[in-house]
Scaffold this motif. Sequence first.
Motif, mmCIF file in Angstrom:
data_model
loop_
_atom_site.group_PDB
_atom_site.id
_atom_site.type_symbol
_atom_site.label_atom_id
_atom_site.label_comp_id
_atom_site.label_asym_id
_atom_site.label_seq_id
_atom_site.Cartn_x
_atom_site.Cartn_y
_atom_site.Cartn_z
ATOM 1 N N GLU A 198 0.833 -1.207 0.000
ATOM 2 C CA GLU A 198 0.000 0.000 0.000
ATOM 3 C C GLU A 198 0.864 1.252 0.000
ATOM 4 O OE1 GLU A 198 -3.171 0.401 -0.503
ATOM 5 O OE2 GLU A 198 -3.487 -1.762 -0.626
ATOM 6 N N TYR A 199 1.892 1.288 0.843
ATOM 7 C CA TYR A 199 2.780 2.456 0.860
ATOM 8 C C TYR A 199 3.459 2.639 -0.497
ATOM 9 C CZ TYR A 199 2.455 3.246 5.938
ATOM 10 O OH TYR A 199 2.021 3.543 7.203
ATOM 11 N N ASP A 202 0.973 4.020 -2.979
ATOM 12 C CA ASP A 202 0.720 5.436 -2.726
ATOM 13 C C ASP A 202 1.784 6.299 -3.392
ATOM 14 O OD1 ASP A 202 -1.554 4.955 -1.244
ATOM 15 O OD2 ASP A 202 -0.573 5.159 0.709
ATOM 16 N N THR A 264 -4.549 5.255 7.884
ATOM 17 C CA THR A 264 -4.734 6.260 6.843
ATOM 18 C C THR A 264 -3.954 7.526 7.136
ATOM 19 O OG1 THR A 264 -6.932 5.382 6.334
ATOM 20 C CG2 THR A 264 -6.465 7.622 5.602
ATOM 21 N N ARG A 267 -0.442 7.174 5.962
ATOM 22 C CA ARG A 267 -0.318 7.253 4.506
ATOM 23 C C ARG A 267 -0.444 8.700 4.028
ATOM 24 N NH1 ARG A 267 -4.567 2.865 2.364
ATOM 25 N NH2 ARG A 267 -3.671 3.445 0.331
#
Length: 295
Positions: A198-199, A202, A264, A267
Amino acid sequence: MAFAKTAMLMAAMTALFMGLGYLLGGATGAGIALVVAAGMNVFSWWNSDKMVLRMHNAQPLPPGDRGGLHDLTAGLARNAGMPMPALYLIDTPQPNAFATGRNPENAAVAVTTGLIQSLSREEVAGVIAHELAHIQNRDTLIMTITATFAGAISMLANFALFFGGSRERLGLIGTIAMMILAPLAASLVQMAISRTREYAADRAGAEICGNPIWLASALQRIQQGASRIDNHAAERNPASAHMFIINPLHAHKHDNLFATHPATENRVAALRAMAGKGPQVAAEASGGPKRGPWG
C-alpha cells in the motif's frame, strides 16, 4: 526497499508452508504440499480477477461513460506507460476501489458508486492512479499468491491431527500449537505484505497522477465514508478486504499486526511529505477539492 521487504516476506511464507508440509509428512509431505500449492496458485492466477469481481457484483463500465471515467483512466494509464485496464462499477454507497488481474495486460479496476459520487475529479484521479500502481507493480498477483499460501497453510494445519507423522515429530501439544500458530503466522505475513504494498502504491500513484495531495485528500475522504457506511459484499467476503484502497471492514486507526492496511493518517502524512507540505494535514484535506462531475 519495498520490493526487497515483500520478497523476504514471501520467502517467509514459502518457508512456513514447506516446513509445515515436512512436519506433517517428512520430505514426501513437503513435496506433496508444494505440488498442491502450485496447483492452487495456477488456478488463482487465472481466475482471481473474475472471482473477486463476481464477489462484489461488479458490472463493466462501458466506454463513453457520462462522467468521463474512461477518458481519465486512459490518460493516467498513458502517464504510467501501461495498457488501459478494464473498468467496473460496484453499486454500493461506500466510497472505495480496488484493482485485480494477473498482469497489466489482463487487469481491471473497480470503483464504487459512492466513490464517484463523493470525490472530486482530482481525488478520483489519485485513487485510479493508486490502483494502476498496484497493477504496474504486480501487487495483484503477489496478493493472490500470498492469499493462496495462507489458505493452503490453514488447510494443512487443520489436517495436522489426522497425520501420525506430525504427532511423532511434535507430540499432541505441539501439533495443537502448530494448528493454531501456523495459520496465524501466515495471516500476519499476508497482512505485512499488504501494508508494504500500500505504501509503495501510494508513492507510485502520486507520481502517476502528478500530485500527491490529490491522493492524500482522497484517502481521508474515503476513510471518513468507509468508517460510517457499510459495504455488505465486503462484509460477506472479508478475505478480499486487503484489496481495497481503504479497509472496507471498519479497521482500527492504528497500525498493528492484525490490520490489512496501514493507518490512513500515516499514509496521508507520507504523501504530504512527498509533496513538500510536511505535517499540514487536517486544514487542507478536510476542505479538499469540491465534488467533481460525478457528484
